[in-house]
Scaffold this active site. Sequence first.
Site, mmCIF file in Angstrom:
data_model
loop_
_atom_site.group_PDB
_atom_site.id
_atom_site.type_symbol
_atom_site.label_atom_id
_atom_site.label_comp_id
_atom_site.label_asym_id
_atom_site.label_seq_id
_atom_site.Cartn_x
_atom_site.Cartn_y
_atom_site.Cartn_z
ATOM 1 N N TRP A 184 25.336 5.509 28.743
ATOM 2 C CA TRP A 184 25.339 6.380 27.560
ATOM 3 C C TRP A 184 26.035 5.768 26.357
ATOM 4 C CZ3 TRP A 184 26.810 7.506 32.518
ATOM 5 C CH2 TRP A 184 25.923 8.302 33.262
ATOM 6 N N ASP A 185 26.442 4.507 26.430
ATOM 7 C CA ASP A 185 27.220 3.892 25.356
ATOM 8 C C ASP A 185 28.516 4.675 25.123
ATOM 9 O OD1 ASP A 185 27.941 2.159 23.315
ATOM 10 O OD2 ASP A 185 26.776 3.204 21.798
#
Length: 778
Positions: free
Chosen positions: A461-462
């Site tokens: 998801w960064d």
Amino acid sequence: MILLTVLFSVIGIALSAGGIWLLALGGSPYYLIAGLMFIVVGVTLKRRRVLANSVYALLLLGTMAWALWESGLNWWPLASRMGLWLVMAVPLLIFVRRQGVRANALLLPVWAICGAITLSPLAMEDSTAVKGTMAEKVIDEEANTGLEGQDEWLAYGRSNLGQRFSPANQITVENVSDLELAWEYQTGDTKGPKDVTETTYQATPLKIGNALYLCTPHNWLIALDADTGKELWKYDAKVPAESQRQHQTCRGVSYLPPSNPNTQNIAMKMTQPSEDLAPVQCDAQLFMPTSDARLLAFDPMTGALCKNFADAGTLDLMHNMPYKQSGYYYSTSPPLVANGKVVVAGAVNDNYAVNSPSGVIRGYDVKTGELKWNWDAGHPEDTTPIGADETYAVSSPNSWSVASADEELGLAYFPMGNRTPDQLGMYRSPADEKYSTSVVALSLETGQAQWVQQFVHHDLWDMDTPAQPVLIDLDTDDGKQPALVVPTKQGDVYVLNRATGEPIFPITEEPAPQGAIPGDFSAPTQPTSAVTFKPDPLTEAKMWGATPIDQMLCRIEFNSLNYEGRYTPPSEEGSLIYPGNFGVFNWGSVAVDPKRQVMFGMPLYLAFTSKLVAKEGQDLGETNQGEQGLNENAGASYAVQMGPFLSPIGVPCQQPPWGYVAGVDLRTGKTAWQHKNGTIEDLTPLKLPIKIGVPGIGGPIITDSGVAFMAASVDNYLRAYNVKTGAQLWETRLPAGGQATPMTYLNSQGEQMVIQVAGGHGSLGTTIGDYVVAYKLP
């Protein structure tokens, strides 16, 4: 009347069509019902006015009942559901003919009652607030604040402890409202037509002697007189434009004090640009990273490069990189200067290519630039300086934010990001998996990892750890412990023993959604801290819009996306990621008062969407669009498209508030207060200063008098807050977006100054500028 008939009929058809779509997705039946009622009103409006107005009255009653059931007496949800419908009732009430009295017999009282209910929350207390107070009692009068005295600010977070706490106390809760502009300076470095979207002013100046030192987005280093703001000297690093650079920014510079601590560095006014000066032998040194991957060392007095450091003051950070694509690697944060080392980390572009430069962290001799060690998360065991013909690991996890250090323990603390591609986990080695999205403690002497604490397992998801860790000695039930406070994008605030990495407040594992793409996987559980600002899951009822139409479209989009709560994996269909890429906390971190052992932060809540795009040889059009948009992931089977979850008119699809200020007692881990922060003044053409609670990027500072300062939000204001209660005490209009963390110091006259860099932020879209503004008491 014909126009009204057409208007109601068109709205009815749109609501009915959208309502059928939403119902097919398992959503609310309201919009289909409302659409049919609008059509009835439109059809009967001309000849059967009593029926038309009565049906509309029933629509208002039904909408009010539905709105109260979904969201209660909450102003913004009610206003978005009822506002437009109440306005559209007005012509029905006004344009009456022979049937006027009978036509309005039901509609008028219903309209008045619904209007009163819709407006009633404005007279109530904010239902989203957490009301309380933090103790003002000094717990530790001798607490380590990193620097003695009140007059200097020698590192990004004032010291390597990263506290953003100043013992200055002239500006108090009682007199802060008297602050006035002392001086204003413009750097001359402005965003150009060839610059990338993420060209942003994020700099926090240093104050050394009686000079301020700050960098600009294009890596100009500027020295200002701390009393007057007059320019003393300026160095232009001549950074070329690069379309593949994801960020064009500089958060700050770093400082090495002189070997003789009694030597005072006073910057002198120069008659020629500093880049034209011959390099000099330096005692004290300033360090500035550049966006074309250099580290420059300067003489603080003149701005001349230091001939004793690296190659006449310039160190090429691309050495030994496995891949050297232009614009893919650079440092946006100041390096760490501690224990005779200047330690440099860097950013690697997200989702541009599988084969990218390394995220290696390197310790150089602070005087000569000689490489002393290199810690590469891809090959973490061997920190011996790399050979001339060797290369670092490909695309290894990087640390793009600001590091901290405990020089007595001999440890540096780095917030770690992910291995690119961020949303595709199949390219990661076991070492990548271990160190991604964590905080790692490295030996300043050898570079060896002493401990690591991970905050997201197999991050898809960064959720890079974005914020500088904060060091504080914390009183606990087990006695005083050397603590490390680490805010995260996912909303958890981890409080760890910085000597061992062990949690001071419990960390538990909670089940996480599954369903990654073929060839990848999702971690079955994810960690959660006992100190947390993680949001409640989104629901269809929490969708929002300026009108019921775009709210309906947001509901359709919500039900079309994959969403199972926090850590929903990215997908080809598109997934809702909440908290989103901006995080609950970002690089602005938090401010901590070590004497009272309390924390001031700015949690924000903004959902993003994430979609994996199977390439399969197709032409994807324009890619590598930066933090938001479509990025290629060259060498991977999937590109990734990310962006905020917005309605068709650009308004967040989730209901506000989106931004808060909050206070935490770090001895208990409890949130003492939380209040919405910021207005929509700069988000709408009408310039209405309505306090809604808006997103922000930037950070706060705390002073010993119990006053916190912060700009950050998407309206152009610098604000002061009461740390005890969170109440806003003062605000002043900034000439541009204030997406930088402020700082404070005493000038040569002993007066406390507050400094804010105001230049705007690319992806937030705030007002662009090039200002440095200073405030003091009259």
